[in-house]
Each structure stands twice: as C-alpha cells, then as structure tokens.
Design an enzyme around this catalytic site. Structure first.
Site, PDB file in Angstrom:
ATOM      1  N   MET A   1       1.009  -1.032   0.011  1.00 27.09           N
ATOM      2  CA  MET A   1       0.138   0.027  -0.151  1.00 27.09           C
ATOM      3  C   MET A   1       1.150   1.237   0.139  1.00 27.09           C
ATOM      4  SD  MET A   1      -3.067  -0.939  -0.161  1.00 27.09           S
ATOM      5  CE  MET A   1      -3.883   0.494   0.305  1.00 27.09           C
TER       6      MET A   1
ATOM      7  N   GLN B   1      -4.170  -7.052  -7.367  1.00 21.71           N
ATOM      8  CA  GLN B   1      -4.857  -7.416  -5.729  1.00 21.71           C
ATOM      9  C   GLN B   1      -6.040  -6.728  -5.370  1.00 21.71           C
ATOM     10  OE1 GLN B   1      -3.200  -6.959  -2.079  1.00 21.71           O
ATOM     11  NE2 GLN B   1      -2.502  -9.003  -2.083  1.00 21.71           N
TER      12      GLN B   1
ATOM     13  N   CYS C   1      -4.049  -8.613   4.880  1.00 22.99           N
ATOM     14  CA  CYS C   1      -3.559  -7.354   5.375  1.00 22.99           C
ATOM     15  C   CYS C   1      -4.038  -7.261   6.699  1.00 22.99           C
ATOM     16  CB  CYS C   1      -4.231  -6.288   4.313  1.00 22.99           C
ATOM     17  SG  CYS C   1      -3.888  -4.485   5.059  1.00 22.99           S
TER      18      CYS C   1
ATOM     19  N   LYS D   1      -3.340 -14.444  -1.658  1.00 25.13           N
ATOM     20  CA  LYS D   1      -1.949 -14.133  -0.893  1.00 25.13           C
ATOM     21  C   LYS D   1      -2.696 -14.172   0.632  1.00 25.13           C
ATOM     22  CE  LYS D   1       1.765 -10.966  -0.134  1.00 25.13           C
ATOM     23  NZ  LYS D   1       1.684 -10.565   1.389  1.00 25.13           N
TER      24      LYS D   1
ATOM     25  N   HIS E   1       2.396 -15.468   3.310  1.00 28.89           N
ATOM     26  CA  HIS E   1       3.464 -14.585   4.206  1.00 28.89           C
ATOM     27  C   HIS E   1       3.477 -15.487   5.461  1.00 28.89           C
ATOM     28  CE1 HIS E   1       4.167 -10.372   6.046  1.00 28.89           C
ATOM     29  NE2 HIS E   1       4.874 -11.411   6.896  1.00 28.89           N
TER      30      HIS E   1
ATOM     31  N   GLY F   1       7.704 -12.937   3.151  1.00 35.40           N
ATOM     32  CA  GLY F   1       8.004 -12.387   4.680  1.00 35.40           C
ATOM     33  C   GLY F   1       9.430 -12.462   5.159  1.00 35.40           C
ATOM     34  N   GLY F   2       9.856 -11.463   5.272  1.00 35.71           N
ATOM     35  CA  GLY F   2      11.152 -11.219   6.038  1.00 35.71           C
ATOM     36  C   GLY F   2      12.246 -11.392   5.143  1.00 35.71           C
TER      37      GLY F   2
ATOM     38  N   GLY G   1       9.474  -8.159  -0.621  1.00 36.94           N
ATOM     39  CA  GLY G   1       8.523  -7.057  -0.347  1.00 36.94           C
ATOM     40  C   GLY G   1       9.296  -5.553  -0.174  1.00 36.94           C
TER      41      GLY G   1
END
Length: 337
Positions: free
Chosen positions: A11, A62, A92, A131, A163, A204-205, A230
C-alpha cells in the site's frame, strides 16, 4: 507464468510508477498492484485505480473484499483492463481492513474465502490466486493455513502466496505485524510438501536474492514455486537487476542502477507530458543507489529538487551526476593512494 520471483503488493508504494520502474530492472518478475477494494473498483474512478502501462506485464491486480458477487465483478473489470492475474488479499492486518471484513481476518472464515475465490475464478480466464497469512491471533497456524488453502483448492484454486507470519489483529499495528510475529518458513515448506500439486510461493522477511535462492533450494526435497519480495525490493531496488540471471537463468546482462534510470527515462518523459508530477515517480527511486558513494546526494536531489515548479528530467540527470562524481572522486583517491 513463471512465479519464481514476485514483488509484493504494498500500500502506498507499488503504484503504476513504481511498477514501471521495477520493470526496468527485471523483465521476468511478476509485479503486483497495491490492494484495491472491490467496492472502489465498482464505484470509483476505474482509470485512476486500475490504469497501467503495457511495460508492466506481467502484472497482477490484488483485490480486497469478502462479497463474492462484488469480487467477481471487480475481477471481470480487472481482466478487461488487461491484468495477467487476479489475487485476493487474505493477509492485510489493518484496522480499516478488519472493519470491512476482508484481509487477514478472513483467515477465520476459510469457506467464505473459498466462495470468493470460486466467484472470481468463474468470472475470469486469467489465474485467480490467493495471498494469505498462516493464521490470525489465537489460531493454530498448522490448522488455519491448511484450512484456507484446502477450501480454496476444493473450488479449483491452484496458486497461493503465503506470508509466513501470523497476523495479530489485537494489540499490534499493521507496521508491527510486518516484523513482530515470528516467521515460520518451515510451515510453508510443509504445505508444499503435503500439497505438491499446488503452486506455493513464500513471502515475509526475505531481504536479499541470496535468501530468495535459499528458499528456492530443494535439497530438503521441497521445491517451492516462488519467492515474493516486499520491502527489500522497494528500499534496495538495485538487487532486482540481478534477478533475471540468478533466479531465471537469463543470459542477458544484469541491469545496473544507471541503466535502469536510462530505461525509465522514456516513461518519465511520457508521464511528465501528461501532467504527472516528477516526485510521484522519483520517490520510488530513492533507494536505487543504496550503499554507493553519492547515495545521500542522489536522494536529496530527487527529494528536494523534484518538487520545484516545472521540475523535469534535468533533476534526474543532476542526481545521477552526483553519484558519478562521488564515485569518480573515490576512484581518484584510490589511485592516488
């Protein structure tokens, strides 16, 4: 569609200008829009929300929502705009998303997610994908993740991006939810091991292409289908310049930061002609010179000078020159030593 690398929907970040910029660095990675809610698509300015440049392909839309009929109609509109995939956000954790009954809170309602995905899949001919997180709050992720995936698989959904964190909807901010809940990569690998017929990408990460390659390693007998980057891709976009070679085996040379800017210039020029303001586009480039001499001057010029009246490509040129000059001074000092 080869999903070995994708760039996460973020976002306020992965707008059309960001995606066009990322495409200058990688021809192969799958790009994602920011999340757009189905009601916004149905009732808002569709061109503003969904319009994109052909250079962005392959690019996925998305959607956020929990009403199957609304999502189906929004998906049809997205496909008509030319998107290569329609993805549903089940991850989210923001308060606004919870109040609207979509995003991560849908992990508590796997059958509703499946109903939404069945409607989307029926509405479009492009891939319909999910997702998700591994669970929320007090759920057991070994139950919640499999329940969501299996419910969607039962209606024909084959592609999932996971994620690898819980979302803690009580007590953590959206920002904290990106860092605080521990990562459980092993659970995502177990999902792929036990559901080998499904396409499973991990998110993720993940902070580098080295880590991406490690996730794609199948020495444990598990071959994940993809990695989604990301914040690393946004804050240090230059790493994407190696992605086509390292993750896709492309024979083309890596794209360095200067080449990426050269490639971005026609897009910048075209949008400036349309009245788009320069900082709306250059803000996505601020991390491009990360770790290089002159990086601070590069960021300062793009941030400060881009907001002046009539700011144009000359600002970008000055920012590039600052880096080239800093690197030349460093090289001269090295030779003098």
């Amino acid at each position: 569609m080869n999903r070995r690398l994708s760039i996460a929907p973020m976002m306020d970040w992965t707008d059309r200008h960001c995606r066009a910029f990322h495409r200058t660095l990688t021809a192969e990675a799958l790009l994602y829009t920011e999340m757009v809610t189905a009601p916004a698509v149905l009732h808002g300015d569709q061109q503003r929300l969904l319009g994109f440049d052909a250079v962005e392909h392959p690019v996925a839309l998305q959607l956020g929502g929990s009403d199957p009929a609304q999502l189906a109609e929004a998906a049809r509109i997205g496909e008509a705009f030319g998107y290569d995939e329609i993805n549903l956000n089940v991850g989210c954790p923001s308060d606004r998303v919870q109040s609207g009954r979509f995003g991560a809170c849908l992990m508590r309602e796997p059958q509703l997610v499946a109903d939404c995905m069945a409607a989307i899949r029926e509405a479009v001919s492009v891939p319909a994908t999910v997702k998700c997180r591994i669970g929320v709050d007090d759920q057991d992720p070994q139950v919640s993740l499999f329940a969501t995936v299996d419910a969607c698989a039962a209606v024909g959904i084959e592609v999932f991006v996971v994620h690898a964190r819980m979302a803690w909807l009580k007590g953590l901010s959206p920002k904290e939810n990106r860092d605080v809940p521990p990562l459980d990569y092993a659970l995502v690998r177990r999902l792929k091991r036990e559901r080998p017929h499904l396409s499973i990408s991990i998110n993720g990460g993940i902070t580098s292409l080295d880590e991406a390659e490690a996730h794609l390693d199948d020495s444990d007998g598990v071959q994940l289908d993809g990695v989604m980057l990301g914040r690393a891709a946004y804050h240090e976009p230059a790493i994407l310049g190696q992605a086509d070679r390292r993750l896709y085996g492309a024979a083309t040379p890596d794209v360095d930061a200067f080449a990426a800017i050269d490639r971005y210039r026609p897009y910048l020029a075209a949008r400036l002609e349309e009245g788009v303001l320069l900082p709306a586009m250059t803000r996505h480039m601020l991390g491009l010179m990360h770790g290089r001499p002159g990086a601070r001057a590069f960021r300062r010029i793009l941030t400060v000078e881009s907001i002046g009246p009539g700011a144009g490509l000359d600002v970008v040129d000055r920012a590039v020159d600052a880096v080239r000059e800093a690197e030349a001074r460093l090289e001269q000092r090295g030779e003098a030593a």
